[in-house]
Design an enzyme around this catalytic site. Structure first.
Site, PDB file in Angstrom:
ATOM      1  CG  ASP A  66      51.807  33.863  44.164  1.00 46.09           C
ATOM      2  OD1 ASP A  66      51.645  34.828  44.707  1.00 46.09           O
ATOM      3  OD2 ASP A  66      53.438  34.188  44.314  1.00 46.09           O
ATOM      4  CG  ASP A  76      49.717  37.907  46.216  1.00 47.56           C
ATOM      5  OD1 ASP A  76      49.593  36.948  45.829  1.00 47.56           O
ATOM      6  OD2 ASP A  76      51.317  38.606  46.377  1.00 47.56           O
TER       7      ASP A  76
END
Length: 544
Positions: free
Chosen positions: A213, A418
């Site tokens: 992430d 992201d």
């Protein structure tokens, strides 16, 4: 579908993928495969030659049948006038790609029962980790329709969490005090996995699979003894059995860094005064425990000593059987910052499609010789934001097909990229312009009901393949993200009866937009944190 006539060839030039040209004639389909090569120039001329044979020359022949006089000058003029159509990987159909529907008929069989199948290798000074979609280690999936819909529901809460975290940091509030308004209770007994990607690391001599992430900084794994832990595929890490594990005191600089990395202050424990952490996620998931140091191995002999991570003793949520999470954000506690002396603050990934057998790669290090990109890398600068540990870019435009859409919010910076968010979110003015042009070019198909945040949906169950407009995102410095054909539509229903444009609108113009992982599939995305640059290039993701 375009139709040339009963005896005219019809060419599916899926040039952006550089893999398959399918020619539909009046006779059965004839596949023609192009082998991979590292020469973009060779590819460009070969594709142009093939498209010319089947697209341009029949057109010249048709003209010649009407006009008997020589047309050589006209042929040259037309040939060079259409040359830009074939440049930069654009298809013969002037900005359209062909999506084969059968590739998205989700399989119902059991997936791998373990996550520990990812491989690693060291090549030319770079550590290369195999990256897979997290559903590949989730076991048997009984209802794909429900799962795909739940993915989208949880992604919406993830977005709310990010927006809340950014607002809280800017306003100076503690995230733990403000994030609850965006959360929902976890449904008891229902196991749901968010749409993320995993790699396998070795911590304290034990292999474990973790979620990757870029929107997180603190890496963490579940630890024994565990007060409350979710079920994971691998054995839970036990720091008491590792001779290299060390606790971190609350007076240490690492503990002071928690607020910037997680939005929550470190809390002092007792006997000894360890540094306790809390991380909340937008879908209701959380991890709580103490931070410590351990030996981290990224493959072969790539060892990171004294790696700071969270040892989670109380963890609940939608982590899908993974052991924890590795943070690739910008703060001092992220994996990227902690390995900057080894890899120069450069990492990249290629996110594979969601099929179980598909894999991509996370590459630590900036040696571009290990990339497998099929288009040149185009770079844009990262927009600095001293308050937020995220990656921001300046989106300057979007083209649909060959049409550049117009919107007031282009060029204002603040677009976050992201790997943990699924669907890209755009300011309303940009999204409405994109939606309007996409619907205009993707006409003639039956509509389908909207689903949650996705409001541009179609019923494609009666089609084997469809032509879809190419979507290209433009960033400052002439960088481009040419969205792969697999990143345009989100299949809400596995039979393609509800297929939606995989981009959504934000609620307000001043909210932070996000480029999600769905639009990053089959792209090499390069993060140079020291040079503050980010690059894009097309790549057919594969670890091998």
């Amino acid at each position: 579908m375009h139709q040339w006539g009963p005896n005219q060839p019809f060419l599916f030039c899926s040039l952006a993928k550089f893999q398959l040209l399918r020619i539909s004639l009046s006779s059965p389909s004839l596949p023609l495969f192009l082998s991979h090569t590292h020469s973009d120039i060779t590819h460009s001329y070969l594709r142009f030659f093939l498209c010319s044979i089947f697209y341009v020359f029949p057109f010249f022949t048709a003209i010649k049948m009407v006009r008997a006089k020589p047309l050589f000058p006209a042929k040259l003029f037309l040939l060079f006038s259409i040359l830009p159509i074939f440049d930069n990987g654009v298809q013969c159909f002037q900005g359209k790609k062909v999506l084969s529907m059968y590739k998205f008929q989700w399989k119902q069989e059991s997936n791998s029962s373990t996550c520990l199948s990812q491989k690693t290798r060291w090549e030319n000074g770079a550590a290369i980790l195999e990256m897979k979609h997290k559903d590949s280690c989730s076991g048997k999936i009984l209802d794909w329709n429900k799962k795909l819909q739940k993915h989208l529901i949880m992604d919406d809460f993830q977005l709310r969490s990010l927006q809340s975290r950014m607002k809280s940091i800017i306003s100076g509030r503690n995230i733990e005090d403000s994030v609850d308004s965006t959360l929902i209770p976890l449904t008891s007994g229902i196991r749901i996995q968010t749409l993320n990607y995993i790699v396998t690391l070795e911590l304290g001599g034990r292999k474990m699979t973790v979620i990757v992430d870029t929107g997180s900084d603190l890496s963490w794994v579940q630890c024994q003894p565990c007060k409350r832990c979710y079920n994971q595929q691998d054995p839970v890490f036990n720091p008491s059995t590792s001779p290299s594990y060390q606790t971190i005191l609350c007076s240490s600089p690492a503990c002071q860094s928690l607020e910037f990395a997680t939005g929550n202050l470190g809390v002092c424990g007792s006997n000894p005064p360890t540094c306790n952490y809390v991380v909340n996620y937008g879908d209701g998931s959380y991890t709580r425990g103490e931070i410590g140091m351990e030996q981290l191995n990224l493959g072969n002999s790539t060892t990171v000593n004294n790696f700071i991570f969270g040892c989670g003793r109380n963890n609940q949520g939608l982590f899908g059987g993974a052991s924890g999470l590795v943070g690739l954000g910008r703060s001092s506690l992220s994996l990227i910052s902690q390995t900057s002396a080894m890899f120069g603050g450069v990492f990249s990934y290629c996110l594979p499609i969601t099929e179980a057998e598909s894999s991509g790669s996370l590459i630590m290090g900036g040696n571009s010789s290990v990339y497998k990109n099929t288009t040149p890398i185009s770079y844009t600068r990262m927009i600095p934001n001293p308050l937020l540990p995220f990656y921001f870019l300046n989106l300057t435009g979007i083209t649909v097909g060959s049409v550049a859409v117009q919107a007031a919010s282009f060029g204002k910076g603040g677009m976050m990229i992201d790997s943990g968010t699924v669907i890209s979110r755009l300011p309303p003015s940009i999204y409405q312009a994109l939606k309007g042009e996409f619907v205009k070019q993707f006409s003639g198909f039956p509509s389908a009901p909207a689903f949650m945040i996705l409001d541009t949906c179609f019923n494609l169950s009666g089609y084997q393949e469809v032509e879809i407009p190419n979507i290209k995102m433009h960033f400052e410095g002439n960088a481009e993200l040419n969205v792969d054909v697999t990143g345009v539509f989100y299949f809400v229903k596995t039979d393609a009866s509800q297929v939606c444009l995989a981009i959504a609108s934000l609620s307000y113009e001043n909210e932070v937009g996000i480029i999600g992982n769905y639009q990053q599939k089959n792209q090499r995305v390069i993060y140079d944190t020291k040079g503050s640059m980010l690059g894009f290039a097309a790549e057919a993701c594969s670890f091998d």
